[in-house]
Design an enzyme around this catalytic site. Structure first.
Site, PDB file in Angstrom:
ATOM      1  CB  THR A   8      -1.032   0.123   1.203  1.00 43.95           C
ATOM      2  OG1 THR A   8      -1.907  -1.888   1.253  1.00 43.95           O
ATOM      3  CG2 THR A   8      -2.041   0.984   0.927  1.00 43.95           C
ATOM      4  CG  HIS A  63      -1.032   0.953  -4.273  1.00 39.03           C
ATOM      5  ND1 HIS A  63      -1.100   0.464  -5.703  1.00 39.03           N
ATOM      6  CD2 HIS A  63      -0.851  -0.169  -3.485  1.00 39.03           C
ATOM      7  CE1 HIS A  63      -0.984  -0.613  -5.975  1.00 39.03           C
ATOM      8  NE2 HIS A  63      -1.341  -1.237  -4.323  1.00 39.03           N
ATOM      9  CG  HIS A 111      -0.380   0.298   6.651  1.00 40.55           C
ATOM     10  ND1 HIS A 111      -0.433   1.160   6.135  1.00 40.55           N
ATOM     11  CD2 HIS A 111      -0.509  -0.742   7.153  1.00 40.55           C
ATOM     12  CE1 HIS A 111      -0.249  -0.009   5.171  1.00 40.55           C
ATOM     13  NE2 HIS A 111       0.072  -1.677   5.468  1.00 40.55           N
TER      14      HIS A 111
HETATM   15 ZN    ZN Z   1       0.377  -2.993   5.376  1.00 40.53          ZN
END
Ligand code: ZN
Length: 363
Positions: free
Chosen positions: A60, A63, A83
């Site tokens: 992620t 991205h 995260h």
């Molecule tokens: Zn992750």
């Protein structure tokens, strides 16, 4: 013998700085910016402020780094990204009773108000109001991160920081494997990215009888075998589907774990799945795909599961048990570590494929 010099009296009052180092999405474009003057978040009454030790760089984050269409449509410019993390509780809000400063913790990054149907019926991981740290609100690529106490996960003392930093993606793998119920079954993993590789060692630990994998990259196929795959195939040679059928009663594998997000792999995976099998889909597709539902789902009579996040907190307990069992092999998956200041090199190492899971040390 040395003379003991008088020491100045040390004052033990906390002296947390008001600003911190952080990586922020500074503009609507590529890369991130390192800043050293981001205000330290102030925890609300039910929040926990965590001093971050190590963080994982996720697909992620790629991205977000590359600022593709998904990132441009979702990520608010100005947020702290990241995260996946482990850290130590620095401060708790006035209403927090379960935690205290000094505890080593990670956290579930999906934050919900616990008001919607799914939150109230044991499926908070797919709540309609989910906000994700590092995606919808400030994340953990910083010295401090703030989360609601419900999201805090105390990390077992025997789990090293390097692994504790990547419980988020490991939880994705555990959720996928457990949802597909792999015990005493043959399993096919299409795509051996980070979570695909993790799902191989998890499936093995969870009692899968045989595990097959596909990937374009020969290095990843070799690693898949090292982690427990019975056989790893190059998907460009269609022969592998017949080979898998031959290995599996001439009918196909019991379980498909789709981890690639590639439409060819999706079709091939379902072709290799036996009638009545179970397919758990985690890989995200870059665009809508064309897929023969009649042939590959309806007439096969198979079960298809969409997998998102980790169950709160059933997956986390399962993950801890699997880690404590000593049967997960993660050493070869977490390949690189850089200090936060070398974030550029860290992201490039992950994006180039040279590193599999790349971790950054923050404090
Ligand atoms: Zn992750």
């Amino acid at each position: 013998m040395t003379t003991l010099a008088a020491r100045p009296i040390e004052v033990s009052a906390p002296h947390r700085p008001t600003t911190m180092r952080a990586l922020i999405k500074h503009h609507a474009g590529t890369e991130l910016q390192f800043v050293s003057n981001r205000p330290v978040p102030t925890p609300g009454p039910r929040d926990v402020l965590i001093r971050v030790k190590k963080v994982g760089i996720c697909g992620t984050d790629r991205h977000i780094w590359e600022w593709d269409a998904w990132a441009a449509g979702r990520i608010p410019v100005g947020i702290v990204t990241g995260h996946e993390f482990v850290g130590t509780i620095e401060q708790v809000g006035s209403a927090v009773t379960n935690y205290k400063p000094g505890q080593r913790v990670s956290a579930e990054g999906h934050i919900t108000a616990w008001k919607d149907y799914n939150s109230r019926t044991g499926n908070a991981h797919i709540a309609s109001d989910t906000k994700i740290i590092g995606i919808d609100r400030d994340g953990c690529f910083a010295e401090y991160v703030c989360v609601p106490e419900e999201n805090v996960w105390p990390v077992h003392a025997s789990i090293p920081d390097k692994i504790a930093a990547v419980l988020d993606p490991l939880g994705n793998a555990v959720h996928t494997v457990m949802a597909a119920n792999v015990s005493a079954k043959s399993v096919l993993v299409t795509g051996t990215g980070i979570i695909g590789l993790m799902s191989i060692t998890v499936a093995k630990a969870a009692g899968a009888s045989r595990i097959f994998a596909t990937d374009l990259d020969p290095k990843r196929r070799a690693l898949a075998k090292k982690l427990g795959a019975t056989e790893a195939f190059d998907p460009r040679d269609d022969q592998w589907i017949a080979d898998i059928r031959k290995h599996c009663r001439g009918e196909g594998v019991d379980v498909l774990l789709e981890m690639s997000g590639a439409s060819t792999a999706l079709t091939q995976g379902f072709e290799a799945l036996r009638n009545g099998g179970t397919a758990a889909l985690l890989g995200l597709f870059g665009k809508p795909v064309t897929f023969d539902i009649n042939k590959l789902v309806i007439f096969k009579g198979c079960t298809v599961l969409g997998i998102n996040g980790r169950k709160m907190f059933e997956t986390w307990y399962q993950m801890e048990e699997l880690l404590l069992s000593g049967r997960l092999e993660l050493e070869d998956i977490v390949t690189h570590e850089f200090p936060l200041e070398q974030f550029k090199k860290a992201h490039e190492t992950m994006i180039s494929g040279e590193g599999i899971k790349v971790v950054m040390a923050v404090n």
